[in-house]
Design a protein around this motif. Structure first.
Motif, PDB file in Angstrom:
ATOM      1  N   GLU A   1       0.855  -1.187   0.000  1.00  0.00           N
ATOM      2  CA  GLU A   1       0.000   0.000   0.000  1.00  0.00           C
ATOM      3  C   GLU A   1       0.896   1.244   0.000  1.00  0.00           C
ATOM      4  O   GLU A   1       2.095   1.141   0.289  1.00  0.00           O
ATOM      5  N   TYR A   2       0.317   2.414  -0.279  1.00  0.00           N
ATOM      6  CA  TYR A   2       1.073   3.660  -0.244  1.00  0.00           C
ATOM      7  C   TYR A   2       1.591   3.918   1.165  1.00  0.00           C
ATOM      8  O   TYR A   2       0.840   3.827   2.137  1.00  0.00           O
ATOM      9  N   GLU A   3       2.887   4.191   1.274  1.00  0.00           N
ATOM     10  CA  GLU A   3       3.517   4.539   2.545  1.00  0.00           C
ATOM     11  C   GLU A   3       4.506   5.671   2.276  1.00  0.00           C
ATOM     12  O   GLU A   3       5.527   5.459   1.609  1.00  0.00           O
ATOM     13  N   PHE A   4       4.238   6.839   2.797  1.00  0.00           N
ATOM     14  CA  PHE A   4       5.094   8.001   2.560  1.00  0.00           C
ATOM     15  C   PHE A   4       6.545   7.709   2.962  1.00  0.00           C
ATOM     16  O   PHE A   4       7.485   8.075   2.261  1.00  0.00           O
ATOM     17  N   LYS A   5       6.732   7.014   4.076  1.00  0.00           N
ATOM     18  CA  LYS A   5       8.076   6.735   4.593  1.00  0.00           C
ATOM     19  C   LYS A   5       8.862   5.748   3.730  1.00  0.00           C
ATOM     20  O   LYS A   5      10.069   5.616   3.895  1.00  0.00           O
ATOM     21  N   ASP A   6       8.187   5.063   2.809  1.00  0.00           N
ATOM     22  CA  ASP A   6       8.870   4.106   1.944  1.00  0.00           C
ATOM     23  C   ASP A   6       9.630   4.789   0.804  1.00  0.00           C
ATOM     24  O   ASP A   6      10.510   4.197   0.192  1.00  0.00           O
ATOM     25  N   TYR A   7       9.310   6.035   0.515  1.00  0.00           N
ATOM     26  CA  TYR A   7       9.920   6.748  -0.607  1.00  0.00           C
ATOM     27  C   TYR A   7      11.327   7.239  -0.270  1.00  0.00           C
ATOM     28  O   TYR A   7      11.574   7.749   0.817  1.00  0.00           O
ATOM     29  N   ILE A   8      12.225   7.103  -1.234  1.00  0.00           N
ATOM     30  CA  ILE A   8      13.555   7.710  -1.183  1.00  0.00           C
ATOM     31  C   ILE A   8      13.550   8.747  -2.301  1.00  0.00           C
ATOM     32  O   ILE A   8      13.614   8.393  -3.481  1.00  0.00           O
ATOM     33  N   GLU A   9      13.421  10.008  -1.955  1.00  0.00           N
ATOM     34  CA  GLU A   9      13.243  11.047  -2.969  1.00  0.00           C
ATOM     35  C   GLU A   9      14.515  11.843  -3.277  1.00  0.00           C
ATOM     36  O   GLU A   9      14.536  12.620  -4.217  1.00  0.00           O
ATOM     37  N   ASN A  10      15.561  11.634  -2.495  1.00  0.00           N
ATOM     38  CA  ASN A  10      16.816  12.337  -2.704  1.00  0.00           C
ATOM     39  C   ASN A  10      17.842  11.344  -3.249  1.00  0.00           C
ATOM     40  O   ASN A  10      18.131  10.327  -2.612  1.00  0.00           O
ATOM     41  N   TYR A  11      18.394  11.655  -4.422  1.00  0.00           N
ATOM     42  CA  TYR A  11      19.307  10.730  -5.093  1.00  0.00           C
ATOM     43  C   TYR A  11      20.567  10.458  -4.264  1.00  0.00           C
ATOM     44  O   TYR A  11      21.034   9.323  -4.192  1.00  0.00           O
ATOM     45  N   LYS A  12      21.114  11.482  -3.611  1.00  0.00           N
ATOM     46  CA  LYS A  12      22.307  11.279  -2.783  1.00  0.00           C
ATOM     47  C   LYS A  12      22.012  10.342  -1.615  1.00  0.00           C
ATOM     48  O   LYS A  12      22.833   9.493  -1.264  1.00  0.00           O
ATOM     49  N   ASN A  13      20.827  10.464  -1.024  1.00  0.00           N
ATOM     50  CA  ASN A  13      20.430   9.540   0.044  1.00  0.00           C
ATOM     51  C   ASN A  13      20.290   8.117  -0.488  1.00  0.00           C
ATOM     52  O   ASN A  13      20.677   7.156   0.175  1.00  0.00           O
ATOM     53  N   PHE A  14      19.734   7.993  -1.691  1.00  0.00           N
ATOM     54  CA  PHE A  14      19.607   6.675  -2.334  1.00  0.00           C
ATOM     55  C   PHE A  14      20.982   6.017  -2.475  1.00  0.00           C
ATOM     56  O   PHE A  14      21.155   4.845  -2.135  1.00  0.00           O
TER      57      PHE A  14
END
Length: 130
Positions: free
Chosen positions: A111-124
């Protein structure tokens, strides 16, 4: 990542491409969404910690750039080819629409989970190097 080819049944009246959630989608589906795109625009540009995604082009041609801890990839998916693309967790993905009025269907195993997203490439990059 793995590519999947779909069956197609054609008659004079048109074509049918069936999807069985138990046979054709490579995981138990919890969520499905559609992305509508315009030529030369980009969507995605993020990764997920846990979510698997299965990309299926419904209409148009899209360039999918994706990267995991091992390698960078670039594929064109086109609704005419009847192929889908599986993205595993911790895969950075950028979708570029190559034609107008693109439609991309995405199957998710979570399901959609905001905390599951990695939106910053450097963090990825930091996450996948661990």
């Amino acid at each position: 990542m793995k590519k999947f080819t779909f069956k197609k049944f054609t008659k004079k009246s048109g074509s049918l491409i069936p999807f069985s959630l138990h046979k054709d989608v490579p995981f138990k589906t919890k969520r499905i969404f559609l992305i509508y795109g315009k030529k030369n625009f980009t969507r995605g540009d993020h990764a997920h910690h846990k979510c698997k995604q299965f990309l299926v082009p419904i209409f148009g041609k899209m360039e999918i750039e994706y990267e995991n801890k091992f390698k960078k990839y670039k594929n064109i998916i086109d609704y005419k080819n009847k192929k889908g693309l599986l993205l595993n967790p911790k895969t950075w993905c950028k979708i570029r629409f190559k034609t107008n009025n693109c439609i991309l269907m995405v199957f998710c195993d979570r399901e959609y989970e905001f905390k599951d997203y990695i939106e910053n490439y450097k963090n990825f990059l930091k996450i996948v190097k661990k």
